[in-house]
Write an enzyme that holds these catalytic residues in place. Structure first.
Site, short mmCIF file in Angstrom:
data_model
loop_
_atom_site.label_atom_id
_atom_site.label_comp_id
_atom_site.label_asym_id
_atom_site.label_seq_id
_atom_site.Cartn_x
_atom_site.Cartn_y
_atom_site.Cartn_z
N LYS A 151 0.87 -1.19 0.00
CA LYS A 151 0.00 0.00 0.00
C LYS A 151 0.89 1.23 0.00
CE LYS A 151 -2.63 2.13 3.75
NZ LYS A 151 -3.64 1.87 4.80
N ASP A 202 -3.56 4.89 -0.61
CA ASP A 202 -4.32 5.49 0.49
C ASP A 202 -4.07 7.00 0.49
OD1 ASP A 202 -5.58 6.19 2.83
OD2 ASP A 202 -4.38 4.90 4.14
N GLU A 231 -8.03 4.05 -1.13
CA GLU A 231 -8.52 4.24 0.24
C GLU A 231 -8.72 5.72 0.55
OE1 GLU A 231 -5.96 2.04 2.91
OE2 GLU A 231 -6.83 2.97 4.69
N ASP A 254 -11.80 4.32 5.07
CA ASP A 254 -11.10 4.19 6.35
C ASP A 254 -11.70 5.23 7.30
OD1 ASP A 254 -9.33 4.42 8.49
OD2 ASP A 254 -7.50 4.41 7.31
N LYS A 278 -10.86 -0.57 11.58
CA LYS A 278 -9.86 -0.26 12.61
C LYS A 278 -10.61 -0.20 13.93
CE LYS A 278 -6.49 2.47 10.01
NZ LYS A 278 -6.08 3.85 9.67
N GLY A 306 -4.32 -0.57 10.18
CA GLY A 306 -3.38 -0.46 11.30
C GLY A 306 -3.09 0.98 11.61
O1 OSB Z 1 -4.59 5.51 7.03
O2 OSB Z 1 -4.16 3.46 7.29
C1 OSB Z 1 -3.93 4.64 7.58
C2 OSB Z 1 -0.98 4.80 10.01
C3 OSB Z 1 -1.37 5.82 10.82
C4 OSB Z 1 -2.55 6.50 10.56
C5 OSB Z 1 -3.34 6.11 9.47
C6 OSB Z 1 -2.97 5.05 8.67
C7 OSB Z 1 -1.75 4.40 8.92
C8 OSB Z 1 -1.21 3.31 8.10
C9 OSB Z 1 -0.28 2.34 8.79
O3 OSB Z 1 -1.39 3.23 6.91
C10 OSB Z 1 -0.65 0.92 8.63
C11 OSB Z 1 0.12 0.04 9.60
O4 OSB Z 1 -0.14 0.08 10.83
O5 OSB Z 1 0.99 -0.71 9.15
MG MG Z 2 -6.00 4.63 5.72
#
Ligand code: OSB
Ligand code: MG
Length: 369
Positions: free
Chosen positions: A161, A188, A213, A238, A262, A290
């Site tokens: 991603k 994303d 995303e 998200d 999440k 995450g």
């Molecule tokens: O938008 O998915 C997101 C990390 C911090 C805040 C928002 C996002 C993210 C990530 C990290 O994309 C994904 C991970 O924990 O590996």
């Molecule tokens: Mg995201």
């Protein structure tokens, strides 16, 4: 019976590599850990709120305040350690999903430990391993991004991603796609666009992205539905997938074809499972997002992602992708199948290391019943 004591710790842990999204660059993880004690057992939860209100309005500091003033006293006064009861009792309290999720998750870990089963089993999960994926932040140059992607592919990550924002989008996708024509790739935007960018976003259809995303604001469903109508690439929500009600309305409006779940963003595992169940009824695939969690939050994500509706690669990577040393033993590693194993022991099934927690602690407080 009941909860005897709750402890809260604020931590700051350096990342092995900075992480940059459309809203900025972070060099270290700021988070809270919750520890809930009962009958010789301890349930652990993690609050995923970040240092600054960029992804969400919540921060480590607002979560500390809400937990100390509202959610922890609520649990201690109730005499109940039941996570579903905590969810029901606190529905009347507005907002602060990340703060409440951290405490609810600790109650879930405790509940599974009391029953001597894994959290995955308690949730009804049916997987022994969950699909991994890696989220690669914005880099200083396209060449550095390509090099990082190459590294992760060599390590065996089955899905990449990338983060996009205005000015770091079409050209980046073009470069990544021409270098890696066949990889599973998604992008994303972390809410960096508006409908004014409709034509740029539609151009992303060229790159066979598995999904796009959250292009628009986390308060929006309608503009996403306009974009989805005009785009082939599936949109995944998200930030806007705020609760089961938001997801239901997104489905009615056609705002997306995929949901990122999440547990912190939606306020806990009760709400997360409701979203999972709704999406299953509507044949809408989900995956687990995450927030660069420590091993405690990562363990919670892994157990949740063992549920049957999680059919796409998750943003759940190995501990070493984030930290020089994780807080838990054993650390999470990537299998040769590009998966992460679901721990089989009671509760989260990994052991947080008290000496490491102390080493990264900025402040801690204990709340006796
Ligand atoms: O938008 O998915 C997101 C990390 C911090 C805040 C928002 C996002 C993210 C990530 C990290 O994309 C994904 C991970 O924990 O590996
Ligand atoms: Mg995201």
């Amino acid at each position: 019976m009941g909860v005897e004591r709750i402890e809260m710790v604020q931590l700051e842990i350096p990342y092995v590599h900075f992480f940059e999204t459309s809203f900025g660059r972070e060099y270290s993880k700021s988070c809270l850990l919750l520890k809930v004690f009962s009958e010789g057992l301890c349930g652990y939860g993690e609050v995923v709120a970040e240092r600054s209100p960029l992804y969400s309005y919540e921060t480590t500091a607002t979560a500390w305040l809400m937990l100390k003033d509202v959610f922890i006293p609520e649990v201690l006064a109730s005499g109940s350690e039941e996570p579903a009861a905590f969810y029901e009792r606190t529905r009347r309290l507005k907002g602060h999903p990340m703060a409440r999720a951290g405490l609810e998750l600790a109650l879930w870990d405790l509940a599974a430990k009391k029953q001597e089963i894994s959290l995955a089993r308690l949730y009804g999960g049916d997987k022994q391993e969950v699909l991994s994926g890696v989220s690669v932040g914005i880099q200083d140059s396209p060449a550095q991004l390509l090099a990082r992607i190459e590294e992760f592919l060599e390590q065996g990550y089955p899905r990449i991603k990338i983060k996009i924002k205005p000015g770091w989008d079409l050209r980046i996708c073009e470069e990544v796609r021409s270098r890696f024509p066949d990889i599973l790739l998604q992008a994303d935007a972390n809410a960096a666009y508006t409908l004014d960018s409709l034509s740029v976003l539609k151009t992303l259809d060229r790159f066979q992205l598995q999904m796009l995303e959250q292009p628009f604001s986390g308060q929006d469903l309608w503009d996403h539905s306009r974009l989805q109508q005009e785009m082939q690439t599936p949109i995944c929500l998200d930030e806007s997938a705020r609760s089961v009600d938001w997801v239901r309305q997104a489905q009615l409006m056609g705002s997306c074809r995929i949901i990122n779940i999440k547990v912190g963003r939606v306020g806990g595992a009760v709400e997360a499972r409701k979203i999972h169940d709704l999406c299953r009824e509507h044949d809408m695939p989900v995956w687990c997002g995450g927030m660069l969690e420590t091993g405690v939050g990562r363990a919670h994500n892994v157990h949740l992602a063992s549920l049957p509706g999680f059919t796409l690669s998750n943003d759940i990577s190995a501990s070493s992708r984030y930290f020089a040393q994780d807080l838990v033993e054993p650390e999470f590693t990537l299998t040769e199948r590009g998966t992460i194993r679901v721990p089989a022991g009671p509760g989260i099934g990994v052991e947080p290391q008290e000496d490491r927690i102390t080493g990264f602690a900025l402040r801690r407080e204990a709340f006796p019943a």
